[in-house]
Design a protein around this motif. Structure first.
Motif, mmCIF file in Angstrom:
data_model
loop_
_atom_site.group_PDB
_atom_site.id
_atom_site.type_symbol
_atom_site.label_atom_id
_atom_site.label_comp_id
_atom_site.label_asym_id
_atom_site.label_seq_id
_atom_site.Cartn_x
_atom_site.Cartn_y
_atom_site.Cartn_z
ATOM 1 N N ILE A 36 -4.513 8.070 0.128
ATOM 2 C CA ILE A 36 -4.435 6.612 -0.013
ATOM 3 C C ILE A 36 -5.135 5.897 1.144
ATOM 4 O O ILE A 36 -5.507 4.727 1.020
ATOM 5 N N SER A 37 -5.367 6.589 2.254
ATOM 6 C CA SER A 37 -6.026 5.948 3.401
ATOM 7 C C SER A 37 -7.452 5.505 3.072
ATOM 8 O O SER A 37 -7.992 4.616 3.723
ATOM 9 N N ARG A 38 -8.036 6.097 2.048
ATOM 10 C CA ARG A 38 -9.384 5.668 1.634
ATOM 11 C C ARG A 38 -9.410 4.182 1.287
ATOM 12 O O ARG A 38 -10.429 3.517 1.435
ATOM 13 N N ALA A 39 -8.274 3.651 0.822
ATOM 14 C CA ALA A 39 -8.197 2.229 0.478
ATOM 15 C C ALA A 39 -8.324 1.348 1.709
ATOM 16 O O ALA A 39 -8.617 0.156 1.591
ATOM 17 N N ALA A 47 -13.242 -5.107 3.157
ATOM 18 C CA ALA A 47 -13.172 -4.978 4.610
ATOM 19 C C ALA A 47 -12.299 -3.784 4.983
ATOM 20 O O ALA A 47 -11.291 -3.515 4.331
ATOM 21 N N ALA A 48 -12.703 -3.085 6.021
ATOM 22 C CA ALA A 48 -11.908 -1.960 6.509
ATOM 23 C C ALA A 48 -10.592 -2.472 7.076
ATOM 24 O O ALA A 48 -10.542 -3.536 7.700
ATOM 25 N N GLY A 49 -9.537 -1.730 6.855
ATOM 26 C CA GLY A 49 -8.240 -2.087 7.395
ATOM 27 C C GLY A 49 -8.116 -1.653 8.842
ATOM 28 O O GLY A 49 -8.904 -0.859 9.348
ATOM 29 N N ASP A 50 -7.131 -2.163 9.523
ATOM 30 C CA ASP A 50 -6.908 -1.876 10.936
ATOM 31 C C ASP A 50 -6.157 -0.547 11.070
ATOM 32 O O ASP A 50 -4.938 -0.512 11.211
ATOM 33 N N LEU A 51 -6.907 0.559 11.020
ATOM 34 C CA LEU A 51 -6.310 1.880 11.098
ATOM 35 C C LEU A 51 -5.669 2.132 12.457
ATOM 36 O O LEU A 51 -4.702 2.890 12.559
ATOM 37 N N ASP A 52 -6.187 1.489 13.510
ATOM 38 C CA ASP A 52 -5.553 1.626 14.824
ATOM 39 C C ASP A 52 -4.151 1.018 14.798
ATOM 40 O O ASP A 52 -3.225 1.549 15.405
ATOM 41 N N ALA A 53 -3.986 -0.090 14.085
ATOM 42 C CA ALA A 53 -2.658 -0.706 13.964
ATOM 43 C C ALA A 53 -1.710 0.208 13.193
ATOM 44 O O ALA A 53 -0.534 0.315 13.540
ATOM 45 N N VAL A 54 -2.215 0.877 12.173
ATOM 46 C CA VAL A 54 -1.394 1.831 11.428
ATOM 47 C C VAL A 54 -0.947 2.956 12.362
ATOM 48 O O VAL A 54 0.227 3.317 12.407
ATOM 49 N N ALA A 55 -1.891 3.490 13.123
ATOM 50 C CA ALA A 55 -1.567 4.585 14.044
ATOM 51 C C ALA A 55 -0.541 4.145 15.085
ATOM 52 O O ALA A 55 0.416 4.873 15.367
ATOM 53 N N LEU A 78 4.243 -1.752 5.130
ATOM 54 C CA LEU A 78 3.519 -2.223 6.303
ATOM 55 C C LEU A 78 2.225 -2.848 5.791
ATOM 56 O O LEU A 78 1.397 -2.163 5.198
ATOM 57 N N LEU A 79 2.105 -4.150 5.952
ATOM 58 C CA LEU A 79 0.911 -4.866 5.500
ATOM 59 C C LEU A 79 -0.152 -4.740 6.584
ATOM 60 O O LEU A 79 0.089 -5.100 7.736
ATOM 61 N N ILE A 80 -1.324 -4.241 6.221
ATOM 62 C CA ILE A 80 -2.394 -4.012 7.178
ATOM 63 C C ILE A 80 -3.485 -5.047 6.998
ATOM 64 O O ILE A 80 -3.992 -5.236 5.889
ATOM 65 N N LEU A 88 1.718 -5.958 9.817
ATOM 66 C CA LEU A 88 2.971 -6.689 9.783
ATOM 67 C C LEU A 88 3.960 -5.916 8.917
ATOM 68 O O LEU A 88 3.692 -5.620 7.754
ATOM 69 N N ALA A 89 5.105 -5.579 9.505
ATOM 70 C CA ALA A 89 6.166 -4.916 8.746
ATOM 71 C C ALA A 89 6.833 -5.965 7.878
ATOM 72 O O ALA A 89 7.437 -6.906 8.382
#
Length: 100
Positions: A36-39, A47-55, A78-80, A88-89
């Motif tokens: 699902i991270s491909r999304a 636009a690419a999501g904030d993967l650093d925020a996810v991490a 968790l809204l990215i 944002l949780a």
């Protein structure tokens, strides 16, 4: 555990699991492991999501889950935001341990 929110994690069986606490490298590995991270990578011109925020969220939640005073902890969903915008949780749950 990291996966798509809601029942999608169960339906798709697309989750990554690690023992808490998880560091940033481990969290990034978990993100790369789930399909699902491909999304969040700019799929189909989005636009690419904030993967650093996810991490960072995975690391923070894993530290909380590793705390002896906490029995369970989850964020769902968790809204990215877009890259650099954070996350944002929208809903979170923390269940205290029966142990003092």
């Amino acid at each position: 555990m990291l996966g798509a929110g809601g029942v999608l994690a169960e339906i798709l069986g697309d989750t990554a699991v690690r023992v808490a606490p998880v560091d940033l490298a481990g969290a990034r590995g978990m993100i790369a492991e789930v399909r699902i991270s491909r999304a969040l990578t700019g799929y189909r011109g989005r636009a690419a999501g904030d993967l650093d925020a996810v991490a960072r969220a995975v690391v923070a939640l894993s530290q909380l889950a590793h705390c002896p005073a906490v029995a369970e902890a989850e964020i769902n969903p968790l809204l990215i935001g877009a890259e650099g915008e954070g996350g944002l949780a929208l809903d979170a749950l923390v269940i205290p341990s029966a142990q003092p």
